[in-house]
Scaffold this active site. Structure first.
Site, PDB file in Angstrom:
ATOM      1  N   ILE A  72     -14.999 -39.055  34.442  1.00  0.00           N
ATOM      2  CA  ILE A  72     -16.224 -39.746  34.046  1.00  0.00           C
ATOM      3  C   ILE A  72     -15.822 -40.843  33.063  1.00  0.00           C
ATOM      4  CG2 ILE A  72     -18.500 -39.525  32.994  1.00  0.00           C
ATOM      5  CD1 ILE A  72     -18.203 -38.013  35.627  1.00  0.00           C
ATOM      6  N   ARG A 130     -16.701 -18.100  22.489  1.00  0.00           N
ATOM      7  CA  ARG A 130     -16.358 -17.715  21.112  1.00  0.00           C
ATOM      8  C   ARG A 130     -17.221 -18.511  20.146  1.00  0.00           C
ATOM      9  NH1 ARG A 130     -13.843 -22.494  20.026  1.00  0.00           N
ATOM     10  NH2 ARG A 130     -12.550 -23.400  21.661  1.00  0.00           N
TER      11      ARG A 130
END
Length: 455
Positions: free
Chosen positions: A202, A291
């Site tokens: 991108i 996490r």
């Protein structure tokens, strides 16, 4: 859960010890020989040495951590971030030993930690994904064929990647084989898994991540976004919320998409779903971090929710007490990573003795750190000295408070990224919100040295 072993070090270990104490839980710090005088060792109720300075012989040594649990009677383990935090095998071993792993299940880590599998889940819930290969690419010849179909530039990415490692950018077919081999080698060294996949690059993106929370009872919410576009070689340096580029409608769409991804994986704990935003403001799923994040602090400040305590409560089996409609966002928050690096020398590491360490104070300033005057920053680990978090009513006010705080921050004995941050707060494109993920690398390529100006 009565006693939590913190399987980490540095500022995140200190942060988690504080959260445990706020909840009335006993704590155990583990440390390597290099960290014998570290702050987390001083703050914990108990501390036990688990090995030599190299992380492979201490913080990554599962057997030593489990032995520390047995010796101290710890009944829970919090992995923090980095090290073993996204290691499904470690989570599984903890579960099988009767330890409460404060994080998602090992099945969820295994599912979402594999970037190819995570992308498949995103596709299954109709979350926009970056065009790329289906699953891993077995060899360079196959990869080159797929790359030509997708069209250059191409990203070669490690399926087990993280922290910007195991990624190669390829702009033309002639360079593909060399970069493919390099990506696999780095992936093997960094993650013990050489598998890679391909994605269409991108061009000129922004990096947006969504904080999600799920409990063990099937309840999910998202807590807004964090704009992490200011980074060097895919290492984040400045994070802010709300993103200066998202509208409320976009925030709702991307937040709901993030929730659908983790819900499909039956995820329970804190998690972060990362996206790229293209020049037309279309968002694309990138990965899930299973996490607590370094930058969780700015979400805490904008929502008023203690994420570290919330993560522990979820691990204890508590239900989420807040619904999506109750989530409120207050002000504009920016976090600056103060690292032991020399920005004038291409951010070269600068470990060593902290001759003095004087953090800033005053209204709307938060410091998360494990450093103090006289502390020696070891060369073995992450170079973070502190995280400076500032809050304003809006972005302009947050920037003004940040300037004040950075000028009050005095560090002696090692170089730090403070000059870089002061430079950025005078940078026209940063102030005008006119930058993309490669902006800092572009400035470095142009010869910018981020000289200090404290006038």
């Amino acid at each position: 859960m009565k006693k939590v072993l913190i399987a980490n070090r540095g500022e995140i270990a200190v942060r988690l010890i504080r959260a445990c104490h706020d909840l009335g839980l006993q704590t155990v710090a583990v440390y390597s020989q290099a960290d014998a005088e570290a702050l987390h060792v001083l703050h914990a109720d108990e501390a036990i040495c688990i090995g030599e300075p190299p992380s492979q012989k201490s913080y990554l040594k599962i057997a030593n951590i489990l032995s520390a649990c047995e010796i101290t009677g710890a009944d829970a383990v919090h992995p923090g971030y980095g090290f073993l935090s996204e290691n499904a095998g470690f989570a599984s071993i903890c579960e099988s030993c009767g330890l409460n792993f404060i994080g998602p299940s090992h099945e969820a880590i295994n599912l979402l930690g594999d970037k190819a599998k995570a992308k498949s889940i995103a596709k299954s819930v109709k979350c926009p994904t970056i065009p790329g290969t289906e699953g891993i690419v077995q060899d360079a010849a196959e990869g080159l064929r797929e790359a030509k179909k997708l069209g250059f530039p191409i990203l070669i990415k490690a399926v087990a990647g993280g922290g910007g490692k195991g990624i190669r950018v390829v702009f033309d077919p002639e360079d593909f084989v060399r970069q493919f081999t390099a990506a696999r080698t780095e992936a093997q060294v960094s993650f013990s898994n050489p598998d890679v996949y391909l994605e269409k690059m991108i061009v000129n993106p922004r990096h947006i991540e969504i904080q999600v929370v799920g409990d063990k009872h099937g309840n999910y919410i998202y807590l807004g976004e964090r704009d992490c576009t200011i980074q060097r070689r895919r290492q984040k340096l400045i994070e802010e919320t709300p993103s200066p580029i998202l509208t409320p409608a976009m925030r709702k769409r991307i937040g709901e998409a993030a929730v659908e991804v983790v819900k499909a994986a039956k995820y329970h704990s804190l998690g972060t779903v990362e996206f790229l935003l293209d020049e037309e403001k279309n968002f694309y799923f990138m990965e899930v971090n299973t996490r607590i994040q370094v930058e969780h602090t700015i979400t805490e400040e904008v929502t008023g929710i203690d994420l570290a305590c919330l993560q522990i409560r979820i691990a204890q089996g508590e239900k989420l007490k807040i619904k999506q409609k109750d989530v409120q966002f207050d002000g504009h928050i920016i976090q600056f990573r103060i690292n032991a690096e020399n920005p004038a020398q291409n951010f070269a590491p600068s470990p060593g003795h902290l001759e003095y360490y004087i953090p800033p104070g005053g209204p709307h300033v938060r410091i998360d750190s494990a450093c103090y005057s006289g502390y020696r920053i070891p060369p073995n680990y992450d170079s973070m000295i502190a995280k400076l978090i500032v809050k304003g009513k809006n972005r302009h006010e947050a920037i003004m408070i940040a300037k004040r705080a950075l000028r009050e921050f005095h560090i002696g004995g090692v170089h730090s990224t403070i000059p870089f941050h002061l430079y950025m707060l005078e940078d026209k494109r940063f102030l005008e919100n006119n930058y993309v993920i490669t902006y800092i690398d572009q400035l470095l390529a142009e010869g910018c040295t981020f000289s200090e100006n404290r006038s």
